[in-house]
Structures are given as structure tokens and as C-alpha cells.
Write a protein that holds these residues in place. Structure first.
Motif, PDB file in Angstrom:
ATOM      1  N   THR A   1       0.839  -1.205   0.000  1.00 39.09           N
ATOM      2  CA  THR A   1       0.000   0.000   0.000  1.00 39.09           C
ATOM      3  C   THR A   1       0.867   1.247   0.000  1.00 39.09           C
ATOM      4  O   THR A   1       0.604   2.209  -0.727  1.00 39.09           O
ATOM      5  CB  THR A   1      -0.928  -0.001   1.226  1.00 39.09           C
TER       6      THR A   1
ATOM      7  N   SER B   1      -2.426   4.777   5.146  1.00 42.42           N
ATOM      8  CA  SER B   1      -3.013   3.462   5.406  1.00 42.42           C
ATOM      9  C   SER B   1      -1.966   2.405   5.712  1.00 42.42           C
ATOM     10  O   SER B   1      -2.292   1.335   6.239  1.00 42.42           O
ATOM     11  CB  SER B   1      -3.853   3.004   4.205  1.00 42.42           C
ATOM     12  N   SER B   2      -0.705   2.684   5.369  1.00 41.03           N
ATOM     13  CA  SER B   2       0.357   1.718   5.659  1.00 41.03           C
ATOM     14  C   SER B   2       0.736   1.712   7.131  1.00 41.03           C
ATOM     15  O   SER B   2       1.463   0.828   7.583  1.00 41.03           O
ATOM     16  CB  SER B   2       1.589   2.014   4.801  1.00 41.03           C
TER      17      SER B   2
ATOM     18  N   TRP C   1      -3.326   9.067   1.144  1.00 35.20           N
ATOM     19  CA  TRP C   1      -4.199   8.133   1.856  1.00 35.20           C
ATOM     20  C   TRP C   1      -3.565   6.741   1.902  1.00 35.20           C
ATOM     21  O   TRP C   1      -3.607   6.067   2.930  1.00 35.20           O
ATOM     22  CB  TRP C   1      -5.570   8.077   1.188  1.00 35.20           C
ATOM     23  N   ALA C   2      -2.979   6.304   0.798  1.00 37.85           N
ATOM     24  CA  ALA C   2      -2.344   4.984   0.763  1.00 37.85           C
ATOM     25  C   ALA C   2      -1.160   4.935   1.727  1.00 37.85           C
ATOM     26  O   ALA C   2      -0.978   3.948   2.460  1.00 37.85           O
ATOM     27  CB  ALA C   2      -1.899   4.647  -0.658  1.00 37.85           C
TER      28      ALA C   2
ATOM     29  N   GLY D   1       1.212   4.138  -2.867  1.00 34.91           N
ATOM     30  CA  GLY D   1       1.112   5.559  -2.559  1.00 34.91           C
ATOM     31  C   GLY D   1       2.296   6.342  -3.085  1.00 34.91           C
ATOM     32  O   GLY D   1       2.133   7.438  -3.645  1.00 34.91           O
TER      33      GLY D   1
END
Length: 213
Positions: A163, A207-208, A203-204, A167
Motif C-alpha cells: 500500500t 493506510s500503511s 491516503w495509501a 502511494g
């Protein structure tokens, strides 16, 4: 989920506002979108060095977002702020590397950089060339480190690492469109592509972050 939906809505408002002209709405919603992504990352924050580095990168990005609301006067300060963001992300992504940068993504990003610069170089003003080179080197190294981390991750950590790599790649795409739009002439609906790729990237990366709970 609520923070993600709120960020998506705020981002959509900002994109529409940048295309249609209400500058104040665009400015407020642009900053708000990044603030919501920071809040999302802080909610997920696990108290480790990786989480803190990602949060530092997001905060530096917010500073860059504000500077770039004034594309001419704020370009160099914005570039400096995003340079700090990429250095923070680079610190996060290299923390778990055991074998250094992977060869394939490093070569891939290097070739991408050379090709992009081949088109852009003559259009970049002389006084901006040195800072742009430094910035691009940090961006591409960060992206290569994220890709290397994804290839080396243990199975239980593979998804967040991939992820983050996604990103980083989206960040490269967003900045590439921005550079071509700025230095080689306007691109139709540039803000749509730049901001959509940028916020998906952030966002990615946010999210990690994986909470330890």
C-alpha cells in the motif's frame, strides 16, 4: 471509514472548486483534506518510529499544500516542505530494509526520471533547476525505497508495505503531471489529475500505518 469518506468528500469539493474558481473554497477544502488524512493516520498510529515518520511527512505535506496555494510565490517554499515530507517517508521506508534498495524498481524509477527530465529540462527556468533536481532525487529515492520494502516484506506485513509502495508511485505520478502542467504549458483538467493522484497517494501512505492494538 468516516474519516476516509470525509477526506474523499473534501477532496472532491476542492477539485471542483479549483476547476470552477472559488479560491477560498478550494484553499480551505484542500487543507482540510490533508488534515483529515493526517487525522486518519494519527488514529491508526502505533507508537513506533514508522508511524511517527509517516505523520511527520504528512504534516510537512500540509505545509507544502498551504504554500502551493500561491503557485508563484509559494513554489520554492512548497518544494522545500515536500522535500522534508519525502525525507520523512524515506526514513520510514528504509527502516525495515535489510538488503538495501531493490535493483528493478530503482532502475525503473531512474529511467522514468531521465525520460521525464528529457522532456522537461529545457522548460525549467535556470534558477529552479538545482532545487528541482534535489527534490526529484528525494522523491524517486523515496519511491524506490517503498518499492524495495514491499518486495522484502514478510507475508504478514506485505499488504501495508505494498500500500505504501502504491502511494509512493501515485505521488510520482501526481508530481509528474504537476511538473508538465507548470513548465510545459497548461494541461486540461490538470487539477483533477494532480489532486486525485496526490490524495490517493497520501491516503495509501497513511493506510500503511498499522496500530499495535
Amino acid at each position: 471509514m468516516i474519516l476516509t469518506l470525509a477526506a474523499a468528500l473534501s477532496g472532491a469539493v476542492s477539485i471542483v472548486a479549483f476547476q470552477t474558481g472559488p479560491w477560498m473554497v478550494a484553499a480551505i477544502s484542500k487543507a482540510l483534506t490533508t488534515i483529515l488524512i493526517i487525522t486518519y493516520a494519527a488514529w491508526r498510529e502505533g507508537g513506533d518510529g514508522y508511524s511517527r515518520a509517516i505523520l511527520a511527512g504528512l504534516v510537512a505535506s500540509l505545509t507544502g499544500d498551504v504554500f502551493l496555494l500561491w503557485p508563484q510565490q509559494g513554489f520554492l517554499p512548497g518544494l522545500a516542505a515536500f522535500l522534508l515530507a519525502h525525507l520523512a517517508y524515506l526514513h520510514a521506508f528504509t527502516g525495515g530494509l535489510k538488503r538495501g534498495l531493490a535493483l528493478a524498481p530503482s532502475i525503473g524509477y531512474a529511467v522514468y526520471t531521465v525520460v521525464a527530465f528529457g522532456f522537461l529540462w529545457s522548460s525549467v527556468p535556470t534558477h529552479l533547476r538545482a532545487p528541482v533536481i534535489v527534490y526529484v532525487a528525494a522523491l524517486m529515492t523515496m519511491a524506490a525505497a517503498a518499492a524495495a520494502r514491499a518486495t522484502q516484506a514478510k507475508p504478514e506485513k506485505a499488504l501495508p508495505a505494498r500500500t505504501a509502495a502504491l502511494g509512493a508511485a501515485l505521488f510520482v505520478l501526481s508530481d509528474t503531471i504537476l511538473a508538465f502542467d507548470k513548465f510545459m504549458g497548461p494541461i486540461a483538467f490538470a487539477h483533477v489529475f494532480i489532486l486525485a493522484a496526490y490524495w490517493l497517494a497520501q491516503w495509501a501512505i497513511a493506510s500503511s500505518v498499522r496500530p499495535e492494538r
